[in-house]
Design an enzyme around this catalytic site. Structure first.
Site, PDB file in Angstrom:
ATOM      1  N   CYS A 118      -1.375  -5.129   2.302  1.00 35.18           N
ATOM      2  CA  CYS A 118      -0.393  -4.435   1.468  1.00 35.18           C
ATOM      3  C   CYS A 118      -0.133  -3.024   1.989  1.00 35.18           C
ATOM      4  O   CYS A 118       1.017  -2.604   2.129  1.00 35.18           O
ATOM      5  CB  CYS A 118      -0.884  -4.392   0.019  1.00 35.18           C
ATOM      6  SG  CYS A 118       0.344  -3.828  -1.161  1.00 35.18           S
ATOM      7  N   CYS A 119      -1.195  -2.293   2.305  1.00 32.75           N
ATOM      8  CA  CYS A 119      -1.042  -0.952   2.870  1.00 32.75           C
ATOM      9  C   CYS A 119      -0.295  -1.003   4.199  1.00 32.75           C
ATOM     10  O   CYS A 119       0.524  -0.132   4.499  1.00 32.75           O
ATOM     11  CB  CYS A 119      -2.410  -0.304   3.084  1.00 32.75           C
ATOM     12  SG  CYS A 119      -3.251   0.226   1.570  1.00 32.75           S
ATOM     13  N   CYS A 201      -0.770   4.888  -4.782  1.00 35.67           N
ATOM     14  CA  CYS A 201      -0.001   3.932  -5.563  1.00 35.67           C
ATOM     15  C   CYS A 201      -0.626   3.791  -6.955  1.00 35.67           C
ATOM     16  O   CYS A 201      -1.846   3.867  -7.111  1.00 35.67           O
ATOM     17  CB  CYS A 201       0.026   2.575  -4.867  1.00 35.67           C
ATOM     18  SG  CYS A 201       0.967   2.585  -3.319  1.00 35.67           S
ATOM     19  N   CYS A 204      -3.515   1.278  -7.600  1.00 38.28           N
ATOM     20  CA  CYS A 204      -4.688   1.494  -6.750  1.00 38.28           C
ATOM     21  C   CYS A 204      -5.326   2.864  -6.968  1.00 38.28           C
ATOM     22  O   CYS A 204      -6.157   3.300  -6.169  1.00 38.28           O
ATOM     23  CB  CYS A 204      -4.304   1.331  -5.281  1.00 38.28           C
ATOM     24  SG  CYS A 204      -3.714  -0.325  -4.867  1.00 38.28           S
ATOM     25  N   CYS A 229      -6.243   3.673   4.145  1.00 35.64           N
ATOM     26  CA  CYS A 229      -5.172   2.678   4.195  1.00 35.64           C
ATOM     27  C   CYS A 229      -4.798   2.325   5.626  1.00 35.64           C
ATOM     28  O   CYS A 229      -4.081   1.349   5.857  1.00 35.64           O
ATOM     29  CB  CYS A 229      -3.950   3.182   3.449  1.00 35.64           C
ATOM     30  SG  CYS A 229      -3.264   4.685   4.162  1.00 35.64           S
TER      31      CYS A 229
END
Length: 234
Positions: A118-119, A201, A204, A229
């Site tokens: 995702c990162c 985010c 997170c 990340c």
């Protein structure tokens, strides 16, 4: 620039005020250097310093699509205060669609691998697009932020991206950052006043307790050694 030149720059600027290094950087690289801002407290300090030296300096941020509303508001307030235009980089929507439809909307909670995926899509890919226009970048890392950042220098070679990386606040403490913000009336994210020293985010990031590490609220379900990340992979 070779390692000898980097070592010489570290020797020259490590004990100096960050504005001296920033002045040198902006004069040396012009529009081929940019400040990477997550809109955190350190980045806001650097934004204030950079724009006082060079009002048209390049500053960019990554909009992952999962940021806090307060972060979007801060981008707007910062642009208006400094009469600037922070460049906003977005992820490729096709990659985001494929990832979410195959892994789920909150895939990052399921595994470290999913979180890094995702990162990678939401942050690393747009970052690399920005880096393709640069020879160097500036960021707000401090050695005291996390165990993954203890050995940073004010000037480094970024092997992952093939360009110079500058950490002007590497030796600063958290109190140094907030003293500057108060003295210079720098706009900052109101979440910092609610127990969020490090803000990424929304899903997170959580608030932390007073006794916790400043980055304890980032990916809190993971081990401290994995809490990056990929932007600052060493």
């Amino acid at each position: 620039m070779d390692q000898k030149q980097i070592a010489e720059l570290n020797e020259k600027f490590t004990s100096k005020d960050p504005t001296e290094l920033l002045t040198w950087i902006l004069n040396e690289y012009g529009n081929k250097v940019a400040l990477s801002s997550s809109m955190g407290a350190e980045d806001q300090v650097l934004t204030d310093m950079v724009l006082k030296i060079k009002p048209d300096a390049r500053i960019f941020t990554l909009d992952t699509g999962r940021l806090f509303p307060e972060t979007y508001d801060l981008i707007d307030r910062t642009n208006k205060k400094y009469n600037t235009r922070i460049e906003v980089m977005f992820p490729d929507y096709k990659q985001v669609e494929e990832m979410v439809n195959s892994k789920g909307i909150n895939l990052f909670y399921d595994s470290v691998e999913n979180r890094k995926l995702c990162c990678g899509i939401r942050k690393i890919e747009p970052l690399k697009r920005m880096f393709s226009t640069l020879d160097a970048w500036i960021c707000g890392l401090r050695a005291g932020q996390a165990i993954t950042r203890q050995n940073i220098h004010v000037v480094e070679w970024d092997d992952n991206n093939g360009l110079l990386k500058f950490n002007p606040l590497a030796a600063w403490s958290e109190s140094d950052v907030w003293d500057y913000i108060k003295e210079h009336k720098v706009p900052y994210n109101p979440l910092h006043d609610k127990g969020y020293p490090s803000i990424g985010c929304l899903p997170c990031t959580r608030a932390i307790e007073s006794w916790e590490d400043v980055r304890a609220g980032r990916w809190w379900w993971e081990n401290p050694e994995s809490k990056e990340c990929g932007l600052h992979k060493r």
